[in-house]
Structures are given as C-alpha cells and as structure tokens.
Design an enzyme around this catalytic site. Structure first.
Site, PDB file in Angstrom:
ATOM      1  N   ASN A 145      41.248  32.470  42.146  1.00 23.05           N
ATOM      2  CA  ASN A 145      41.742  33.467  41.184  1.00 23.05           C
ATOM      3  C   ASN A 145      42.893  32.864  40.368  1.00 23.05           C
ATOM      4  OD1 ASN A 145      43.304  33.576  43.590  1.00 23.05           O
ATOM      5  ND2 ASN A 145      43.963  35.661  43.194  1.00 23.05           N
ATOM      6  N   GLU A 183      35.675  34.535  41.931  1.00 25.73           N
ATOM      7  CA  GLU A 183      34.227  34.499  41.718  1.00 25.73           C
ATOM      8  C   GLU A 183      33.908  34.083  40.284  1.00 25.73           C
ATOM      9  OE1 GLU A 183      36.051  36.830  43.144  1.00 25.73           O
ATOM     10  OE2 GLU A 183      34.896  38.173  44.408  1.00 25.73           O
ATOM     11  N   CYS A 238      39.270  36.631  38.483  1.00 23.31           N
ATOM     12  CA  CYS A 238      38.975  36.486  39.917  1.00 23.31           C
ATOM     13  C   CYS A 238      38.381  35.121  40.261  1.00 23.31           C
ATOM     14  CB  CYS A 238      37.983  37.545  40.357  1.00 23.31           C
ATOM     15  SG  CYS A 238      38.625  39.215  40.345  1.00 23.31           S
TER      16      CYS A 238
HETATM   17  N1  THU Z   1      40.557  38.947  43.443  1.00 23.78           N
HETATM   18  C1  THU Z   1      39.598  37.973  43.460  1.00 23.78           C
HETATM   19  O1  THU Z   1      39.841  36.843  43.000  1.00 23.78           O
HETATM   20  N2  THU Z   1      38.384  38.255  43.978  1.00 23.78           N
HETATM   21  C2  THU Z   1      38.069  39.434  44.586  1.00 23.78           C
HETATM   22  O2  THU Z   1      36.950  39.574  45.077  1.00 23.78           O
HETATM   23  C3  THU Z   1      39.058  40.537  44.649  1.00 23.78           C
HETATM   24  C4  THU Z   1      40.319  40.291  43.934  1.00 23.78           C
HETATM   25  C5  THU Z   1      41.882  38.604  42.916  1.00 23.78           C
HETATM   26  C6  THU Z   1      42.256  39.201  41.592  1.00 23.78           C
HETATM   27  C7  THU Z   1      43.773  39.145  41.667  1.00 23.78           C
HETATM   28  O3  THU Z   1      44.207  37.847  41.274  1.00 23.78           O
HETATM   29  C8  THU Z   1      44.079  39.313  43.139  1.00 23.78           C
HETATM   30  O4  THU Z   1      42.875  39.042  43.831  1.00 23.78           O
HETATM   31  C9  THU Z   1      44.583  40.689  43.506  1.00 23.78           C
HETATM   32  O5  THU Z   1      43.735  41.672  43.005  1.00 23.78           O
END
Ligand code: THU
Length: 138
Positions: free
Chosen positions: A48, A61, A59
């Site tokens: 992320n 993903e 994110c």
């Molecule tokens: N986040 C992800 O990278 N993937 C997920 O599946 C859930 C949330 C990140 C977004 C943000 O940088 C942090 O987690 C908090 O929401």
C-alpha cells in the site's frame, strides 16, 4: 481446503511479506503487502502507498495488479493480502472490483497476517453479481 499447493502458498506468503516491508503507510501505520498469481504461474507483489492528500492513497492489491499487468499478466488466479493482524484483513471494495477485471469468478483471495494464512474466499463470494468486462460487449 485451498486449491493451491503448499509451495505456491509459501511463494505467495513470502512475496506478500516482502512487499509489506516496502509499505508506505505513514498515516494509518497499517502496512499491507499483496501477491497475485497470474495465468503463467508467476507471482507479482505490491504494497500500500499512502499520500499526504489522503484520498490519493492506494492499496497493496492495486500495486500488485499493476506489477502483473506490466509483466504481461492478464489473468489473476490467486491473490494473497497480508495485513498486520490481529483482525483478519479483507480487500476493500475498490480492490475487489480491480481484481474482478482480471478474473471471471474463480479467483482465490487469501487473507494473511505475519503469522500465516487466516481465511480464504473466492472473488465471487466477496463480490457477487459483479459488473465485468462482458457487460461492455453489448
Ligand atoms: N489497505 C490495503 O492496502 N489493502 C487492503 O486490503 C485493505 C486496506 C490499505 C489502505 C491503507 O493504506 C491502509 O491499508 C489502511 O486502510
């Protein structure tokens, strides 16, 4: 029972754990790593990446899918996402839709934390009745 062999699971786990160490999450402090298995059996990873203008963050993903596309992958077979725990992480709605772009429904989504795998679903379970590429073939 996961339809993936142990070696592949270990590969996904270690790729996501490695990507997680690159997380740029100075605001939430919630470090996430993701690993996507493509149609060629290759694994692509991402973390992320947050932004001082909060809504511009994205994110893990999304980063992993970008790496897959840049490597020529167009089908995601499995995606593993690793958060810090203890609450089991699940992909956000936006990432579910991004994963949907590269899979017709049999994608395995695996949730993990640094201690290992915690849950798994199909993308169809996480995003039922989804909108996808076929809708644009009208
Ligand atoms: N986040 C992800 O990278 N993937 C997920 O599946 C859930 C949330 C990140 C977004 C943000 O940088 C942090 O987690 C908090 O929401």
């Amino acid at each position: 029972m996961l339809p993936l062999n142990d070696a592949l699971l270990q590969q996904l786990l270690s790729a996501a754990a490695g990507a997680r160490t690159h997380s740029h999450a100075p605001y939430s402090k919630y470090a996430v790593g993701a690993a996507v298995l493509d149609e060629h059996g290759r694994v692509h990873a991402g973390c992320n990446i947050e932004n001082a203008a909060y809504p511009q963050s994205w994110c893990a993903e999304t980063t992993a899918l970008g790496a897959m596309v840049m490597a020529g992958g167009r089908q995601a077979r499995a995606a593993l996402v690793m958060g810090p725990g203890p609450e089991i992480i699940t992909p956000c709605g936006g990432c579910r839709q991004k994963l949907r772009e590269f899979n017709d429904g049999d994608l395995i989504v695996i949730a993990a934390d640094p201690t290992g795998i915690k849950a798994h679903w199909t993308l169809e379970q996480l995003l039922p009745a989804s909108f996808g590429p076929a809708h644009l073939k009208f």
